[in-house]
Design a protein around this motif. Structure first.
Motif, short mmCIF file in Angstrom:
data_model
loop_
_atom_site.label_atom_id
_atom_site.label_comp_id
_atom_site.label_asym_id
_atom_site.label_seq_id
_atom_site.Cartn_x
_atom_site.Cartn_y
_atom_site.Cartn_z
N LEU A 10 1.02 -1.10 0.03
CA LEU A 10 -0.04 0.19 -0.14
C LEU A 10 0.78 1.19 0.10
CD1 LEU A 10 -2.63 1.63 0.34
CD2 LEU A 10 -2.46 1.26 2.74
N PRO A 11 1.13 1.63 -1.35
CA PRO A 11 1.85 3.11 -1.32
C PRO A 11 0.99 4.39 -0.88
CG PRO A 11 1.93 1.83 -3.33
CD PRO A 11 1.09 1.16 -2.46
N THR A 12 1.48 5.16 0.04
CA THR A 12 0.57 6.22 0.36
C THR A 12 1.33 7.43 0.42
OG1 THR A 12 -0.91 7.12 2.13
CG2 THR A 12 0.98 5.89 2.72
N ASP A 13 0.51 8.64 0.18
CA ASP A 13 0.90 9.84 0.33
C ASP A 13 0.27 10.64 1.36
OD1 ASP A 13 -1.55 10.39 -0.71
OD2 ASP A 13 -0.91 11.64 -2.63
N PHE A 14 -0.50 9.90 2.16
CA PHE A 14 -1.06 10.34 3.23
C PHE A 14 -2.19 11.32 2.96
CE2 PHE A 14 3.30 9.78 4.91
CZ PHE A 14 3.14 8.55 5.67
N SER A 15 -2.71 11.62 1.69
CA SER A 15 -3.64 12.41 1.38
C SER A 15 -5.17 11.90 1.65
CB SER A 15 -3.57 12.89 0.11
OG SER A 15 -3.86 11.70 -1.03
N THR A 16 -6.16 12.57 1.65
CA THR A 16 -7.44 11.98 1.89
C THR A 16 -8.13 11.14 0.61
OG1 THR A 16 -8.53 14.12 0.68
CG2 THR A 16 -8.29 14.02 3.22
N LEU A 17 -7.08 11.47 -0.51
CA LEU A 17 -7.41 10.71 -1.73
C LEU A 17 -6.98 9.31 -1.62
CD1 LEU A 17 -6.88 13.22 -4.57
CD2 LEU A 17 -8.98 12.45 -3.54
N ASP A 108 9.27 -9.27 -3.24
CA ASP A 108 8.26 -10.12 -3.58
C ASP A 108 6.72 -9.83 -3.37
OD1 ASP A 108 10.23 -11.69 -4.80
OD2 ASP A 108 10.69 -12.66 -3.03
N ILE A 109 6.25 -8.69 -3.69
CA ILE A 109 4.79 -8.21 -3.43
C ILE A 109 3.94 -8.85 -4.37
CG2 ILE A 109 3.23 -6.39 -3.33
CD1 ILE A 109 5.19 -6.15 -1.01
N ASP A 110 2.66 -9.33 -3.83
CA ASP A 110 1.75 -10.18 -4.67
C ASP A 110 0.65 -9.13 -5.48
OD1 ASP A 110 2.97 -12.81 -4.38
OD2 ASP A 110 2.27 -12.50 -2.20
N LEU A 111 0.58 -8.10 -4.82
CA LEU A 111 -0.48 -6.96 -5.12
C LEU A 111 -0.35 -5.66 -4.61
CD1 LEU A 111 -3.51 -6.43 -6.32
CD2 LEU A 111 -4.28 -6.93 -3.90
N ILE A 112 -0.27 -4.89 -5.42
CA ILE A 112 -0.15 -3.39 -5.20
C ILE A 112 -1.63 -2.53 -5.05
CG2 ILE A 112 0.84 -1.09 -5.56
CD1 ILE A 112 3.24 -2.53 -7.06
N VAL A 113 -1.95 -1.93 -3.97
CA VAL A 113 -3.19 -1.27 -3.97
C VAL A 113 -3.06 0.14 -3.98
CG1 VAL A 113 -5.30 -1.21 -2.62
CG2 VAL A 113 -4.35 -3.33 -2.81
N LEU A 114 -3.34 0.95 -4.90
CA LEU A 114 -3.12 2.50 -4.68
C LEU A 114 -4.22 3.07 -5.41
CD1 LEU A 114 -0.16 3.81 -7.13
CD2 LEU A 114 -1.37 1.73 -7.26
N SER A 115 -4.20 4.43 -4.67
CA SER A 115 -5.41 5.43 -5.40
C SER A 115 -4.88 6.13 -6.43
CB SER A 115 -5.82 6.30 -4.20
OG SER A 115 -6.55 5.76 -3.30
N THR A 116 -5.57 6.78 -7.29
CA THR A 116 -5.28 7.71 -8.52
C THR A 116 -5.61 9.02 -7.70
OG1 THR A 116 -7.45 7.68 -9.47
CG2 THR A 116 -5.67 5.89 -10.09
#
Length: 155
Positions: A10-17, A108-116
């Motif tokens: 889970l990459p995050t920029d800490f934004s509400t988005l 060896d990540i199996d899934l990336i979850v990120l917001s646009t």
């Protein structure tokens, strides 16, 4: 063939988005009993800072930015949810689109979850799209969530 998801990034920029991605990543980590990796990348533009004056303050700025990011990433998840779960928190430096893919490969990540961020037009051309680049270059599947998109309800 069963789908095995053991590590979620889970990459995050800490934004509400980024909140929808956090919800999805947590729900998927719980459903699959997967390890959840939180990643924040400090994007430091040393080449665009003024040569005089700012150069002296840059190390302090980087240190303060890293400390703030580490505090934010430590408190990103609900403590009740994360208690007893495998959660890895990382703060890196560099280009987010590069660091996300690099991290996924190295761990060896199996899934990336990120917001646009839903940028279009000129802002998309100028800023680019981290999510778009990650989708194109990631070594694993990527789940992207648009702002104000349809939210699924888990059974």
């Amino acid at each position: 063939m069963p789908i095995r998801i053991q590590k979620i990034l889970l990459p995050t920029d800490f934004s509400t988005l980024s909140a929808p991605a956090t919800e999805y990543a947590c729900e998927l980590a719980a459903k699959f009993d997967a390890e959840l990796h939180l990643l924040h990348t400090l994007e430091i533009h040393t080449d665009s800072t003024p040569a005089f004056g700012m150069g002296l303050a840059l190390p302090n700025y980087i240190h303060e930015s890293r400390a703030a990011a580490e505090t934010s990433i430590a408190s990103l998840l609900d403590p009740k949810w994360s208690a007893g779960r495998r959660v890895i928190r990382t703060v890196s430096e560099g280009s987010p689109k590069v660091e996300i893919v690099r991290y996924a490969r190295q761990h060896d990540i199996d899934l990336i979850v990120l917001s646009t961020h839903g940028r279009t037009g000129l802002s998309h051309v100028i800023m680019g799209s981290v999510a778009e680049n990650v989708v194109r270059t990631a070594p694993c599947p990527v789940l992207t969530l648009r702002p104000q998109s349809h939210q699924f309800e888990m059974p």
